[in-house]
Design an enzyme around this catalytic site. Structure first.
Site, PDB file in Angstrom:
ATOM      1  N   LYS A 244     -39.340 -80.620 -93.666  1.00  0.00           N
ATOM      2  CA  LYS A 244     -39.108 -79.184 -93.568  1.00  0.00           C
ATOM      3  C   LYS A 244     -40.304 -78.387 -94.068  1.00  0.00           C
ATOM      4  CE  LYS A 244     -36.421 -75.339 -95.318  1.00  0.00           C
ATOM      5  NZ  LYS A 244     -35.487 -74.890 -96.347  1.00  0.00           N
ATOM      6  N   ASP A 263     -33.047 -77.191 -92.028  1.00  0.00           N
ATOM      7  CA  ASP A 263     -32.384 -77.505 -93.283  1.00  0.00           C
ATOM      8  C   ASP A 263     -30.897 -77.645 -93.006  1.00  0.00           C
ATOM      9  OD1 ASP A 263     -31.476 -74.931 -92.936  1.00  0.00           O
ATOM     10  OD2 ASP A 263     -32.581 -74.078 -94.622  1.00  0.00           O
TER      11      ASP A 263
END
Length: 353
Positions: A244, A263
């Site tokens: 991420k 996420d």
């Protein structure tokens, strides 16, 4: 925060182009192409503050700026620096990527995705910043298990401790983001821990050393011309950088508009709103990749930009209104904050990491 909760009269006048017209310049920029209140409060960058109603002051390119919008004009002034009009406009156009026509992209994304059409009218002018790769990387290393108010305070402490002092406004000092060499000292990790960085101190100092001994800051910038997969692979090899964070850096500083940071919030939205049945009870690396591929196929080569507009948390889809006293709920807070609700608490109520 950097500024007090109520702007002083002097600051309000300073932040108004009508008060000091000789110090301000403008460039054409309609709200459909850029909304400062959405983009600068959104958690893409952590160096901007609403210094008075509608005025945003921050550090960009080693200089202190104040920006504000008035109709179809983007006004700007630069403190303690001598720049000609061509150079200041070039910096702003590059930072906000104003050569990318956002209205046309919104139309294309809306045509491809009915859910996007429902969201787009409430969040106009949301575009992706083009940041310095070093600043972007180390800022997002600090986002792990964190939220905007605390990240912003951490970055401010980092800059005050390691960055070059630029100027002082209203008795508040402004500092440049630290150079890579400033973060590689033998005592850097200990100093960062003393500043409240917790376990992230090791990742910041470790990544700084890894880059200094390997790519160097120039090599990090050169990842802009590398394929997305290659840039992502290089970033994920750094301490404290997972998929991420790597995708955030790719999207926000390395020109990888197809990068889609995923996420648990984005994963849940993909499953609940788009019916993407991926993964089990956790966001696995395979599910992460497949969700990114799904959105890239849906939205096209600038999928990372589209995601910034289209994935607010359930219950937060409220048309944002510029406000000095109330936090703005922005779609980027979904992408870059671990917990939106905690991110809305006053900064003074947070404990250090």
């Amino acid at each position: 925060s950097l500024f007090s909760s109520q702007p002083s009269p002097a600051r309000f006048l300073r932040d108004a182009p009508s008060a000091c017209p000789s110090l301000w310049r403008w460039l054409p920029c309609p709200p459909a192409e850029l909304r400062l209140d959405l983009v600068l409060s959104s958690g893409q960058s952590f160096r901007w503050w609403e210094s008075s109603p509608g005025a945003w002051t921050g550090v960009l390119g080693g200089r202190v700026w104040t920006l504000r919008q008035d109709g179809d004009r983007l006004w700007y002034t630069v403190y303690a620096a001598k720049l000609n009009a061509a150079e200041t406009e070039r910096i702003l156009r590059d930072y906000f990527q104003l050569d990318v026509g956002l209205s046309a992209l919104y139309h294309a994304w809306g045509a491809a995705d009915p859910l996007f059409r429902k969201v787009a009218n409430d969040f106009p002018g949301v575009r992706v910043l083009r940041q310095d790769p070093v600043e972007c990387l180390f800022s997002f290393i600090c986002t792990s298990n964190n939220h905007i108010s605390r990240i912003t305070a951490m970055i401010e402490r980092l800059c005050q401790a390691f960055g070059r002092r630029l100027c002082c406004l209203d008795s508040r000092p402004f500092h440049a983001f630290p150079s890579l060499s400033a973060l590689t000292g033998a005592d850097a990790e200990a100093r960062l821990r003393a500043l409240g960085f917790g376990y992230r101190a090791k990742f910041v100092s470790g990544s700084a050393r890894a880059i200094a001994e390997g790519l160097g800051p120039e090599g990090l910038c050169q990842l802009r011309s590398a394929p997305y997969a290659e840039a992502r692979r290089v970033l994920c090899a750094l301490p404290g950088v997972g998929a991420k964070v790597a995708d955030c850096v790719c999207l926000l500083s390395l020109d990888k508009a197809e990068a889609v940071p995923v996420d648990t919030h984005v994963w849940q939205i993909a499953r609940q709103r788009y019916g993407v049945a991926l993964g089990g009870k956790s966001l696995t690396p395979r599910a992460y990749q497949e969700i990114g591929d799904f959105f890239r196929e849906l939205w096209g080569p600038r999928a990372g930009w589209a995601q910034a507009v289209s994935t607010p948390l359930p219950g937060t889809l409220v048309p944002p209104t510029p406000s000095y006293t109330h936090p703005i709920i922005s779609p980027f807070q979904v992408l870059f904050c671990a917990d939106l609700r905690k991110g809305q608490k006053p900064a003074g109520s947070q404990h250090q990491a």
